[in-house]
Design a protein around this motif. Structure first.
Motif, PDB file in Angstrom:
ATOM      1  N   UNK A 112       4.966 -10.444  -0.779  1.00 15.61           N
ATOM      2  CA  UNK A 112       5.869 -11.440   0.131  1.00 15.61           C
ATOM      3  C   UNK A 112       7.392 -11.291  -0.306  1.00 15.61           C
ATOM      4  N   UNK A 113       7.577 -10.847  -1.589  1.00 16.21           N
ATOM      5  CA  UNK A 113       8.841 -10.763  -2.374  1.00 16.21           C
ATOM      6  C   UNK A 113       9.287  -9.441  -2.521  1.00 16.21           C
ATOM      7  N   UNK A 114       8.895  -8.499  -1.633  1.00 14.13           N
ATOM      8  CA  UNK A 114       9.030  -7.021  -1.598  1.00 14.13           C
ATOM      9  C   UNK A 114       9.527  -6.592  -0.443  1.00 14.13           C
ATOM     10  N   UNK A 115       9.760  -5.330  -0.443  1.00 17.60           N
ATOM     11  CA  UNK A 115      10.312  -4.689   0.691  1.00 17.60           C
ATOM     12  C   UNK A 115       8.891  -4.821   1.794  1.00 17.60           C
ATOM     13  N   UNK A 116       9.275  -4.948   3.152  1.00 21.92           N
ATOM     14  CA  UNK A 116       8.045  -4.993   3.859  1.00 21.92           C
ATOM     15  C   UNK A 116       7.251  -3.822   4.237  1.00 21.92           C
ATOM     16  N   UNK A 117       7.625  -2.707   3.815  1.00 24.09           N
ATOM     17  CA  UNK A 117       6.499  -1.474   4.129  1.00 24.09           C
ATOM     18  C   UNK A 117       5.722  -1.314   2.936  1.00 24.09           C
ATOM     19  N   UNK A 118       6.040  -1.995   1.698  1.00 19.74           N
ATOM     20  CA  UNK A 118       5.325  -1.868   0.411  1.00 19.74           C
ATOM     21  C   UNK A 118       3.757  -2.098   0.523  1.00 19.74           C
ATOM     22  N   UNK A 119       3.116  -3.003   1.279  1.00 25.74           N
ATOM     23  CA  UNK A 119       1.879  -3.118   1.552  1.00 25.74           C
ATOM     24  C   UNK A 119       1.212  -2.147   2.347  1.00 25.74           C
ATOM     25  N   UNK A 120       2.266  -1.343   2.907  1.00 20.76           N
ATOM     26  CA  UNK A 120       1.546  -0.321   3.785  1.00 20.76           C
ATOM     27  C   UNK A 120       1.076   1.154   2.813  1.00 20.76           C
ATOM     28  N   UNK A 121       1.775   1.162   1.713  1.00 19.80           N
ATOM     29  CA  UNK A 121       1.698   2.197   0.751  1.00 19.80           C
ATOM     30  C   UNK A 121       1.120   2.160  -0.443  1.00 19.80           C
ATOM     31  N   UNK A 122       1.901   0.957  -1.176  1.00 18.78           N
ATOM     32  CA  UNK A 122       1.658   0.814  -2.807  1.00 18.78           C
ATOM     33  C   UNK A 122       0.055   0.742  -2.985  1.00 18.78           C
ATOM     34  N   UNK A 123      -0.671   0.219  -2.179  1.00 19.66           N
ATOM     35  CA  UNK A 123      -2.204   0.137  -2.804  1.00 19.66           C
ATOM     36  C   UNK A 123      -2.808   1.503  -2.786  1.00 19.66           C
ATOM     37  N   UNK A 124      -2.439   2.529  -1.758  1.00 21.39           N
ATOM     38  CA  UNK A 124      -3.040   3.586  -1.635  1.00 21.39           C
ATOM     39  C   UNK A 124      -2.324   4.452  -2.995  1.00 21.39           C
ATOM     40  N   UNK A 125      -1.148   4.305  -3.171  1.00 18.31           N
ATOM     41  CA  UNK A 125      -0.368   4.933  -4.183  1.00 18.31           C
ATOM     42  C   UNK A 125      -1.060   4.597  -5.547  1.00 18.31           C
ATOM     43  N   UNK A 126      -1.424   3.402  -5.683  1.00 22.17           N
ATOM     44  CA  UNK A 126      -2.265   2.732  -6.870  1.00 22.17           C
ATOM     45  C   UNK A 126      -3.500   3.378  -7.137  1.00 22.17           C
ATOM     46  N   UNK A 127      -4.082   3.827  -5.879  1.00 19.30           N
ATOM     47  CA  UNK A 127      -5.328   4.410  -5.824  1.00 19.30           C
ATOM     48  C   UNK A 127      -5.276   5.882  -6.278  1.00 19.30           C
ATOM     49  N   UNK A 128      -4.345   6.372  -6.478  1.00 14.57           N
ATOM     50  CA  UNK A 128      -4.281   7.771  -6.678  1.00 14.57           C
ATOM     51  C   UNK A 128      -3.717   8.823  -5.686  1.00 14.57           C
ATOM     52  N   UNK A 129      -3.555   8.210  -4.622  1.00 11.78           N
ATOM     53  CA  UNK A 129      -3.086   9.111  -3.280  1.00 11.78           C
ATOM     54  C   UNK A 129      -1.649   9.079  -3.297  1.00 11.78           C
ATOM     55  N   UNK A 130      -1.112  10.241  -2.890  1.00 10.64           N
ATOM     56  CA  UNK A 130       0.298  10.802  -2.590  1.00 10.64           C
ATOM     57  C   UNK A 130       0.643  10.149  -1.236  1.00 10.64           C
ATOM     58  N   UNK A 131       1.786  10.064  -1.139  1.00  7.28           N
ATOM     59  CA  UNK A 131       2.419   9.308  -0.046  1.00  7.28           C
ATOM     60  C   UNK A 131       3.553   9.955   0.716  1.00  7.28           C
ATOM     61  N   UNK A 132       3.221  10.145   2.259  1.00  4.57           N
ATOM     62  CA  UNK A 132       4.703  10.563   2.824  1.00  4.57           C
ATOM     63  C   UNK A 132       4.799   9.662   4.236  1.00  4.57           C
ATOM     64  N   UNK A 133       5.954   9.739   4.739  1.00  5.83           N
ATOM     65  CA  UNK A 133       6.093   9.094   5.728  1.00  5.83           C
ATOM     66  C   UNK A 133       7.632   8.678   6.271  1.00  5.83           C
ATOM     67  N   UNK A 134       7.805   8.056   7.274  1.00  5.38           N
ATOM     68  CA  UNK A 134       8.847   7.436   7.577  1.00  5.38           C
ATOM     69  C   UNK A 134       8.853   5.872   8.074  1.00  5.38           C
ATOM     70  N   UNK A 135       9.770   5.178   7.917  1.00  4.86           N
ATOM     71  CA  UNK A 135       9.647   4.000   8.133  1.00  4.86           C
ATOM     72  C   UNK A 135      11.029   3.384   8.834  1.00  4.86           C
TER      73      UNK A 135
END
Length: 154
Positions: A112-135
Motif C-alpha cells: 500500500x506504500x509502494x508503486x501500484x504495479x508492484x503487487x502484480x509482479x513482486x510475489x512472482x519475482x520472489x518465487x523465482x520467476x523472471x518478469x516482462x511486461x508493460x504498465x
C-alpha cells in the motif's frame, strides 16, 4: 522520451530489503534500488553504482531477471526498467540522503506504500520467476494503472 533505468531487489527466501525513497521521483514510497543509466555506463554498472549510493552495499551475485516498460498518459516518457536480483552482498545496509532501508518479511511487504504495479509482479519475482511486461499509468502522482500486461516466465 525513452529513459533506461535499473531496479534491483535484494532478498532471501524469507525477507526483502526495500528503501523508503526520501527525495525526487517516487518520494515517500518503498521500492527496490536503482536509477537511470548515465553517459556510457552499462546496465550492470548502474546497478552497482546505485546500490552503493542508495544503501551502501555491493552485490556479490547480480542476476538479470527481466524488464518492465512504464508509460504515462500525461507525457511521452517511456521508462525501460531492467530488473535484477541480489541474494548476497558485502557491506551493511545504511540510510543515505536518498533512501532509508528496511527489511520486510515476504508476508509483510508494504504494497500500500509502494508503486501500484508492484503487487502484480513482486510475489512472482520472489518465487523465482523472471518478469516482462508493460504498465501504462495515468500519472506518476496518482499511480492509477490504465493498462498492464505483466508476465512471469522461467
Amino acid at each position: 522520451m525513452k529513459i533506461v533505468m535499473t531496479l534491483v531487489m535484494v532478498y532471501d527466501d524469507q525477507k526483502i530489503l526495500l528503501g523508503l525513497k526520501k527525495r525526487r521521483f517516487g518520494v515517500g514510497r518503498w521500492n527496490g534500488f536503482g536509477g537511470k543509466v548515465e553517459g556510457d555506463e552499462t546496465i550492470e554498472e548502474v546497478v552497482r553504482r546505485e546500490l552503493m549510493e542508495e544503501v551502501c552495499i555491493s552485490p556479490k551475485d547480480l542476476t538479470p531477471r527481466g524488464q518492465l516498460i512504464f508509460t504515462f498518459e500525461e507525457n511521452d516518457d517511456e521508462l525501460e526498467v531492467h530488473l535484477f536480483s541480489v541474494h548476497e552482498f558485502s557491506g551493511e545496509p545504511q540510510e543515505t540522503e536518498e533512501m532509508k532501508p528496511q527489511w520486510f518479511l515476504h508476508s509483510e511487504i508494504p504494497y500500500e506504500q509502494m508503486w501500484s504495479d508492484d503487487p502484480y509482479w513482486i510475489p512472482q519475482f520472489l518465487a523465482g520467476k523472471n518478469i516482462k511486461g508493460k504498465v501504462h499509468f495515468d500519472s506518476p502522482e496518482s499511480q492509477r494503472i490504465l493498462t498492464n500486461s505483466i508476465e512471469a516466465y522461467d
